[in-house]
Design an enzyme around this catalytic site. Sequence first.
Site, PDB file in Angstrom:
ATOM      1  N   ASN A  32       7.960  -5.930  -1.190  1.00 18.21           N
ATOM      2  CA  ASN A  32       7.941  -4.830  -0.223  1.00 18.21           C
ATOM      3  C   ASN A  32       6.480  -4.706   0.229  1.00 18.21           C
ATOM      4  O   ASN A  32       5.674  -4.058  -0.449  1.00 18.21           O
ATOM      5  CB  ASN A  32       8.422  -3.526  -0.859  1.00 18.21           C
ATOM      6  N   HIS A  34      12.859  -3.051   1.676  1.00 15.93           N
ATOM      7  CA  HIS A  34      12.306  -1.783   2.152  1.00 15.93           C
ATOM      8  C   HIS A  34      13.184  -0.652   1.643  1.00 15.93           C
ATOM      9  O   HIS A  34      14.417  -0.735   1.736  1.00 15.93           O
ATOM     10  CB  HIS A  34      12.244  -1.736   3.681  1.00 15.93           C
ATOM     11  N   ILE A  35      12.538   0.373   1.128  1.00 13.17           N
ATOM     12  CA  ILE A  35      13.271   1.528   0.598  1.00 13.17           C
ATOM     13  C   ILE A  35      14.007   2.235   1.739  1.00 13.17           C
ATOM     14  O   ILE A  35      15.172   2.594   1.628  1.00 13.17           O
ATOM     15  CB  ILE A  35      12.278   2.487  -0.110  1.00 13.17           C
ATOM     16  N   SER A  36      13.304   2.405   2.840  1.00 12.31           N
ATOM     17  CA  SER A  36      13.901   3.087   3.998  1.00 12.31           C
ATOM     18  C   SER A  36      14.541   2.058   4.934  1.00 12.31           C
ATOM     19  O   SER A  36      14.297   0.850   4.812  1.00 12.31           O
ATOM     20  CB  SER A  36      12.816   3.863   4.754  1.00 12.31           C
ATOM     21  N   HIS A  59       4.308  -4.919   8.841  1.00 16.64           N
ATOM     22  CA  HIS A  59       4.270  -4.860  10.302  1.00 16.64           C
ATOM     23  C   HIS A  59       2.967  -5.394  10.903  1.00 16.64           C
ATOM     24  O   HIS A  59       2.800  -5.366  12.116  1.00 16.64           O
ATOM     25  CB  HIS A  59       4.497  -3.409  10.752  1.00 16.64           C
ATOM     26  N   ARG A 117       7.518  -0.269  13.495  1.00 16.96           N
ATOM     27  CA  ARG A 117       8.099  -0.800  12.254  1.00 16.96           C
ATOM     28  C   ARG A 117       9.168  -1.860  12.527  1.00 16.96           C
ATOM     29  O   ARG A 117       9.792  -2.378  11.607  1.00 16.96           O
ATOM     30  CB  ARG A 117       8.709   0.334  11.416  1.00 16.96           C
ATOM     31  N   TYR A 163      11.649   8.496   1.402  1.00 15.47           N
ATOM     32  CA  TYR A 163      11.489   7.580   0.263  1.00 15.47           C
ATOM     33  C   TYR A 163      12.088   8.097  -1.043  1.00 15.47           C
ATOM     34  O   TYR A 163      11.995   7.416  -2.062  1.00 15.47           O
ATOM     35  CB  TYR A 163       9.999   7.271   0.057  1.00 15.47           C
ATOM     36  N   ARG A 222      13.666   3.357  12.459  1.00 17.13           N
ATOM     37  CA  ARG A 222      12.428   4.143  12.508  1.00 17.13           C
ATOM     38  C   ARG A 222      11.585   3.772  13.747  1.00 17.13           C
ATOM     39  O   ARG A 222      12.116   3.272  14.720  1.00 17.13           O
ATOM     40  CB  ARG A 222      11.678   3.982  11.184  1.00 17.13           C
ATOM     41  N   ALA A 272       3.280  -1.061   4.633  1.00 16.08           N
ATOM     42  CA  ALA A 272       2.757  -1.096   6.012  1.00 16.08           C
ATOM     43  C   ALA A 272       2.309  -2.492   6.436  1.00 16.08           C
ATOM     44  O   ALA A 272       2.340  -2.821   7.632  1.00 16.08           O
ATOM     45  CB  ALA A 272       1.602  -0.107   6.144  1.00 16.08           C
ATOM     46  N   GLU A 304      12.705  -9.855   0.982  1.00 17.83           N
ATOM     47  CA  GLU A 304      11.998  -8.667   1.486  1.00 17.83           C
ATOM     48  C   GLU A 304      12.823  -7.417   1.165  1.00 17.83           C
ATOM     49  O   GLU A 304      14.041  -7.421   1.369  1.00 17.83           O
ATOM     50  CB  GLU A 304      11.848  -8.813   3.006  1.00 17.83           C
ATOM     51  N   PRO A 358       0.780  -1.223   0.000  1.00 13.45           N
ATOM     52  CA  PRO A 358       0.000   0.000   0.000  1.00 13.45           C
ATOM     53  C   PRO A 358       0.822   1.288   0.000  1.00 13.45           C
ATOM     54  O   PRO A 358       1.827   1.398   0.702  1.00 13.45           O
ATOM     55  CB  PRO A 358      -0.839  -0.095   1.288  1.00 13.45           C
ATOM     56  N   ASN A 359       0.339   2.205  -0.814  1.00 14.90           N
ATOM     57  CA  ASN A 359       0.832   3.583  -0.918  1.00 14.90           C
ATOM     58  C   ASN A 359       2.142   3.716  -1.699  1.00 14.90           C
ATOM     59  O   ASN A 359       2.565   4.841  -1.983  1.00 14.90           O
ATOM     60  CB  ASN A 359       0.967   4.242   0.471  1.00 14.90           C
ATOM     61  N   ARG A 379       5.311  12.573  -1.581  1.00 13.42           N
ATOM     62  CA  ARG A 379       5.463  13.063  -0.200  1.00 13.42           C
ATOM     63  C   ARG A 379       6.649  12.362   0.454  1.00 13.42           C
ATOM     64  O   ARG A 379       7.139  11.356  -0.056  1.00 13.42           O
ATOM     65  CB  ARG A 379       4.199  12.782   0.623  1.00 13.42           C
ATOM     66  N   ASP A 393       1.605 -15.988   5.825  1.00 10.51           N
ATOM     67  CA  ASP A 393       1.101 -17.340   5.557  1.00 10.51           C
ATOM     68  C   ASP A 393       1.091 -17.649   4.061  1.00 10.51           C
ATOM     69  O   ASP A 393       1.405 -18.775   3.652  1.00 10.51           O
ATOM     70  CB  ASP A 393      -0.313 -17.507   6.134  1.00 10.51           C
TER      71      ASP A 393
HETATM   72  O1  CA2 Z   1      10.675   1.597   3.521  1.00 14.69           O
HETATM   73  C1  CA2 Z   1       9.802   0.954   2.942  1.00 14.69           C
HETATM   74  O2  CA2 Z   1       9.922   0.526   1.806  1.00 14.69           O
HETATM   75  C2  CA2 Z   1       8.461   0.718   3.653  1.00 14.69           C
HETATM   76  O3  CA2 Z   1       8.024  -0.598   3.314  1.00 14.69           O
HETATM   77  C3  CA2 Z   1       7.504   1.750   3.118  1.00 14.69           C
HETATM   78  C4  CA2 Z   1       6.138   1.727   3.807  1.00 14.69           C
HETATM   79  C5  CA2 Z   1       6.274   1.735   5.330  1.00 14.69           C
HETATM   80  O4  CA2 Z   1       5.017   1.557   5.929  1.00 14.69           O
HETATM   81  C6  CA2 Z   1       7.216   0.647   5.811  1.00 14.69           C
HETATM   82  O5  CA2 Z   1       7.339   0.745   7.210  1.00 14.69           O
HETATM   83  C7  CA2 Z   1       8.579   0.785   5.169  1.00 14.69           C
HETATM   84  C8  CA2 Z   1       5.309   2.948   3.410  1.00 14.69           C
HETATM   85  C9  CA2 Z   1       5.147   3.175   1.942  1.00 14.69           C
HETATM   86  C10 CA2 Z   1       4.433   4.482   1.761  1.00 14.69           C
HETATM   87  O6  CA2 Z   1       4.978   5.140   0.671  1.00 14.69           O
HETATM   88  C11 CA2 Z   1       4.749   6.473   0.554  1.00 14.69           C
HETATM   89  C12 CA2 Z   1       4.743   6.962  -0.698  1.00 14.69           C
HETATM   90  C13 CA2 Z   1       4.562   8.297  -0.888  1.00 14.69           C
HETATM   91  C14 CA2 Z   1       4.368   9.140   0.149  1.00 14.69           C
HETATM   92  C15 CA2 Z   1       4.402   8.647   1.415  1.00 14.69           C
HETATM   93  C16 CA2 Z   1       4.591   7.301   1.624  1.00 14.69           C
END
Ligand code: CA2
Length: 146
Positions: A73, A99-101, A79, A110, A22, A106, A76, A97, A9-10, A17, A86
Amino acid sequence: MKFLVVNGPNLNLLGTREPNIYGRQDYNALQKLVRDAAAEAGVEVEIFQSNHEGAIVDKIQAAMGDCDGIVINPAAYTHTSVAILDALKAVCLPAVEVHISDVSTREDFRQISYARLACVKTYMGLGFEGYRQAILFLKDYIEKQK
Ligand code: CA2
């Protein structure tokens, strides 16, 4: 060899943002990097993004018999989602797995990753480059298993 790359998601909003976390590149740039990395590794790739947990579970299940490995990836859902954990376990495909960040530095919430329990490796904090490394690692990992 074919890989499924799953984004949760997202992640489709990348570049809009939180550039400090990110980066400034958008989701199209991420897809291009993934396709270029797959070409570099000499593997076929299918990229999937969804904001819905069940859709991600369905896609992981559909990879059984169609793909040789998964790069994921879960965003959210990393977590929170035992359902994605499963599904990864059920399909018995090697998964990595990404993760960008750097989630390890954090918030407390997380610090748990359910998906990680079904993954052979994790890349975090490398930005989009983590996906490239995941694809190259997975190709190598699968070849060594043969
Ligand atoms: O660091 C990552 O790749 C995460 O999987 C990104 C997730 C976050 O919930 C994980 O803890 C770490 C969030 C992705 C949301 O992406 C956004 C995109 C644009 C603006 C804000 C957030």
